[in-house]
Motif scaffolding. Structure first.
Motif, short mmCIF file in Angstrom:
data_model
loop_
_atom_site.label_atom_id
_atom_site.label_comp_id
_atom_site.label_asym_id
_atom_site.label_seq_id
_atom_site.Cartn_x
_atom_site.Cartn_y
_atom_site.Cartn_z
N GLY A 223 -2.21 -4.79 -0.85
CA GLY A 223 -2.19 -3.43 -1.34
C GLY A 223 -1.59 -3.25 -2.71
N LEU B 94 -5.12 -2.99 3.31
CA LEU B 94 -5.37 -1.91 2.36
C LEU B 94 -5.51 -0.60 3.12
CD1 LEU B 94 -7.99 -3.66 0.03
CD2 LEU B 94 -5.50 -3.59 -0.20
N SER C 26 0.84 -1.19 0.00
CA SER C 26 0.00 0.00 0.00
C SER C 26 0.88 1.25 0.00
CB SER C 26 -0.90 0.01 1.23
OG SER C 26 -0.14 0.22 2.41
N LEU D 220 -4.72 -7.21 -5.81
CA LEU D 220 -6.09 -6.87 -6.15
C LEU D 220 -6.59 -7.76 -7.29
CD1 LEU D 220 -5.90 -2.97 -6.01
CD2 LEU D 220 -6.83 -4.51 -4.27
N ASP E 297 3.25 -3.48 -9.61
CA ASP E 297 3.20 -2.13 -9.08
C ASP E 297 4.15 -1.16 -9.78
OD1 ASP E 297 1.18 -2.23 -7.29
OD2 ASP E 297 2.39 -1.88 -5.51
N ASN F 121 -6.22 2.80 -1.34
CA ASN F 121 -6.93 1.69 -1.95
C ASN F 121 -8.44 1.90 -1.86
OD1 ASN F 121 -4.35 0.06 -0.40
ND2 ASN F 121 -4.62 -0.28 -2.60
N ASP F 122 -8.89 2.38 -0.70
CA ASP F 122 -10.33 2.62 -0.52
C ASP F 122 -10.82 3.69 -1.50
OD1 ASP F 122 -10.37 0.76 1.49
OD2 ASP F 122 -10.22 2.23 3.12
#
Length: 563
Positions: free
Chosen positions: A372, A488, A38, A377, A344, A492-493
Motif C-alpha cells: 500500500g 491494497l 494503505s 507500488l 510515503d 489505492n484502487d
C-alpha cells in the motif's frame, strides 16, 4: 492468573508493532508503533487505542524506528504516565525521531487544513506535536544489555543485542506466576549478522514462548554480507552514473541512511564508484547521524564506522527546506538520499515527482516496502503513480537492493530461532505479511519444529501463555479484517482507476468516444438525489480513511488524517 499476550500491531503486516502483556500483578506494553501502508491501515493511528493507556504499568521499547515507537507521544497524551525502558542509543534516537514525527504531522496537517478550508471542511489536528515528542522523553529509563531489570511487579526484563539498528534489542521477560516463572522472549527486529555497523543478534536459550519477526520469512537474500552488498552498491552506482544521473535513494533516516553514506563515501574514495556530490536531504537523518557518531562504536570490529559522516567537499547536509528546493536546479550526475524509505512522507515525494518521469534518473530502493505504500507500488512496477494528487509516469530506472535491509532473511531467522531453543510452548510469527509468515512457518516445520506450536497471530488476537502451547483467548474486538492489514485498499484502487481512466481518455480515437466513456461511467453512479445528507467523514476528500477528532482528549488524544 495465566499471563495473557495480545497483538495490537505488526500482526498480518510489518508495521504498528505493539503487544500487551497482562499478568495478575501488572500490564506491560512492548512497543507502541505507527502503522504504515494503505490509508485503511494508517487510519488505526488516528483512532482510539484498543486498551486504556492509564492501565499500563510500563512500556518496553525494542528500538527507535517509528513503526515501533511512533505512537508513544499519543500514549502519553492519552494518560500514560509510567516509564519507557530502552537502551541508551534507542533513547537518544527516539529523542530525535519523535520530535521530528510530531513536527512532520504539524506541517502536513497545516497544509491539509488549508485545503479543507477551501473545500468548506472542518480543520483537523495532528496526533501529537513536536512538543509532545520532546515531552515524552522525560519518561524514558535507560537499560543496559544483558542486565535484568524489574520493570513492573512480577516482571523482569533482560535486553539482548538484536543486530538490527543502533540500540535495537530483543527482550527476554521472566514473569512470575502461581506455578513458577514463565519465560517469554520477544525478538523485536533482528538483523542478518556479520555487519560492520552493529553487533550480531543474540538471545537466551530455553524459553517458554517466543515472539519473532518474519519480515523476510519467505526469502533468502543473496550477498547480504558487508563485502558483497558494498560491491552490489558499487555496480548500481556505476549503472546510474552511466544512465546520466541523478541517483535518488529513498532511505530510512535512521541506520539505512548512515550505512549507505559510509559505503558510498568508501566506494568513491577507493575509486570503485564514480565520484559525485552526495546530498543528505533529511533533517531527521542529519540529527540521527550525530547520535551514530557518539554511540556507533561496534565492539566486534573495534571501530565506529560512522565518524566520517560529516559535511565535506562531496557530502552535503540539506537541513533547511530552501536548501532542498535548490536541488531542482541541478542536472547531471549526483546522489540524493531522502526520507522516508517507503516514499510515503518527507522530502522524497517531491524528488520523485520531478525525477520519476525522467529516463536518465535512477531510483534505488534499499529497504522493505510495505503493502500500500508508494514505494511498494514503484517496486512492483507501476507504470504510473499518484504523488500528492499528481499523476506521474514512471520512466526512471527503478532498481532494488535488498542486501541493505536491516532485517534477517529466512535462513538467518530459522538459525536464530533454533538457537533460542528449546521452546517449551509456542512460537509466534509476527511482524510480517501473510506470505512471509507462512513461508517462515514452512521452513521451521522443515527444520523439525512442530506445526501446532507455530502460531501466526492476527491483529488484536489474544493468547494465554500456558506452561505448554499457548491457547487463544476470547476476543474483545477486531479493528480490521485479517486480510485488510496487508493488501491494497479502495484508496489505492481509486488512484489506480483514475490513472487508468486518464490513460483511456487520452488514447480514445476522438471526443465522441471520450464522451461515451464518461457517459457510461456516469450511468454507473448513484443518483445524487439519493444523497440528501452531507457525506460522512469517512468519505470526504483528503480524509477518506480517518475519523475526525471527536473523542475525549483526556482518554485518547487528538486525531487527524495522514497526508
Amino acid at each position: 492468573m495465566t499471563p495473557i499476550l495480545t497483538f495490537h500491531g505488526a500482526a498480518g503486516c510489518v508495521t504498528g508493532s505493539c503487544m500487551r502483556l497482562q499478568t495478575d500483578q501488572a500490564t506491560v506494553l512492548i512497543d507502541c508503533g505507527m502503522f504504515q501502508g494503505s490509508k485503511t491501515l494508517k487510519a488505526l493511528n488516528y483512532g482510539p487505542f484498543p486498551f486504556d493507556p492509564r492501565e499500563i504499568d510500563a512500556v518496553l521499547l525494542t528500538h527507535a524506528h517509528v513503526d515501533h515507537s511512533g505512537l508513544l507521544p499519543k500514549l502519553m497524551r492519552a494518560g500514560y504516565e509510567g516509564p519507557i525502558y530502552a537502551t541508551a542509543a534507542t533513547r537518544d534516537l527516539s529523542a530525535v525521531m519523535l520530535v521530528d514525527a510530531g513536527g512532520i504531522q504539524e506541517g502536513e496537517v497545516e497544509a491539509l487544513n488549508r485545503r479543507n478550508q477551501r473545500r468548506g471542511l472542518s480543520p483537523v489536528e495532528p496526533i501529537y506535536t513536536a512538543a509532545d515528542g520532546k515531552a515524552i522523553m522525560r519518561q524514558f529509563r535507560k537499560v543496559k544489555l544483558n542486565e535484568a531489570v524489574t520493570v513492573a511487579p512480577g516482571v523482569a526484563a533482560t535486553y539482548w543485542e538484536a543486530g538490527h539498528i543502533l540500540g535495537a534489542a530483543s527482550i527476554a521477560l521472566e514473569i512470575q506466576t502461581n506455578t513458577g516463572p514463565r519465560k517469554l522472549l520477544l525478538s523485536g527486529d533482528i538483523g542478518q549478522g556479520g555487519s560492520l555497523f552493529v553487533g550480531d543478534p543474540q538471545g537466551p536459550q530455553g524459553v517458554d514462548h517466543l515472539v519473532v519477526e518474519s519480515t523476510y520469512g519467505d526469502r533468502e537474500r543473496i550477498g547480504a554480507d558487508a563485502a558483497s552488498r558494498r560491491a552490489a552498491l558499487a555496480q548500481e552506482v556505476q549503472a546510474a552514473h552511466d544512465a546520466g544521473g541523478p541517483l535518488l535513494i529513498p532511505a530510512f533516516a535512521v541506520e539505512r541512511s548512515q550505512e549507505l553514506l559510509v559505503d558510498l563515501l568508501t566506494l568513491m574514495d577507493e575509486g570503485l564508484a564514480p565520484r559525485g556530490d552526495i546530498f543528505l536531504d533529511s533533517p531527521l537523518a542529519i540529527e540521527a547521524s550525530k547520535v551514530f557518531q557518539e554511540r556507533g562504536w561496534n565492539a566486534q570490529v573495534q571501530a565506529n564506522p560512522f565518524v566520517r559522516i560529516r559535511p565535506s567537499e562531496h557530502l552535503h547536509f540539506l537541513d533547511k527546506p530552501w536548501d532542498s528546493d535548490g536541488l531542482e536546479k541541478l542536472s547531471g550526475w549526483h546522489v540524493i538520499l531522502a526520507a522516508s524509505g517507503m516514499c510515503d512522507a518527507g522530502r522524497i515525494r517531491k524528488h520523485l515527482k520531478r525525477l520519476l518521469w525522467r529516463k536518465e534518473a535512477t531510483v534505488l530502493l534499499c529497504g522493505f516496502q510495505a503493502a500500500g505504500t508508494l514505494g511498494r507500488l514503484i517496486a512492483d512496477g507501476a507504470a504510473r503513480v499518484s504523488i500528492q494528487g499528481d499523476e506521474v509516469r514512471v520512466r526512471a530506472r527503478v532498481r532494488k537492493l535488498d542486501a541493505y535491509s536491516a532485517h534477517a532473511d529466512a535462513r538467518a531467522l530459522v538459525a536464530w530461532i533454533k538457537a533460542r531453543g528449546p521452546v517449551a510452548g509456542s512460537i509466534f510469527l509476527a511482524h510480517g505479511e501473510p506470505e512471509a509468515a507462512a513461508g517462515l512457518k514452512r521452513r521451521l516445520i522443515a527444520a523439525g519444529l512442530e506445526a501446532d506450536r507455530i502460531v501466526v497471530p492476527e491483529l488484536d488476537q489474544t493468547f494465554t501463555l500456558e506452561a505448554g502451547p499457548a491457547a487463544e483467548a476470547a476476543r474483545t474486538g477486531r479493528r480490521l479484517p485479517p486480510e485488510a492489514a496487508s493488501r491494497l485498499d479502495w484508496h489505492n484502487d481509486r488512484a489506480a482507476f483514475n490513472i487508468a481512466l486518464n490513460a483511456a481518455l487520452q488514447s480514445a480515437p476522438d471526443d465522441t468516444a471520450r464522451e461515451r466513456l464518461i457517459a457510461a461511467l456516469r450511468a454507473a453512479l448513484p443518483d445524487p438525489a439519493d444523497h440528501v445528507s452531507p457525506p460522512s467523514e469517512s468519505h470526504r476528500p483528503e480524509r477518506a480513511s480517518q475519523p475526525r477528532s471527536q473523542m475525549d482528549r483526556s482518554a485518547q488524544g487528538p486525531t487527524t488524517a495522514p497526508a
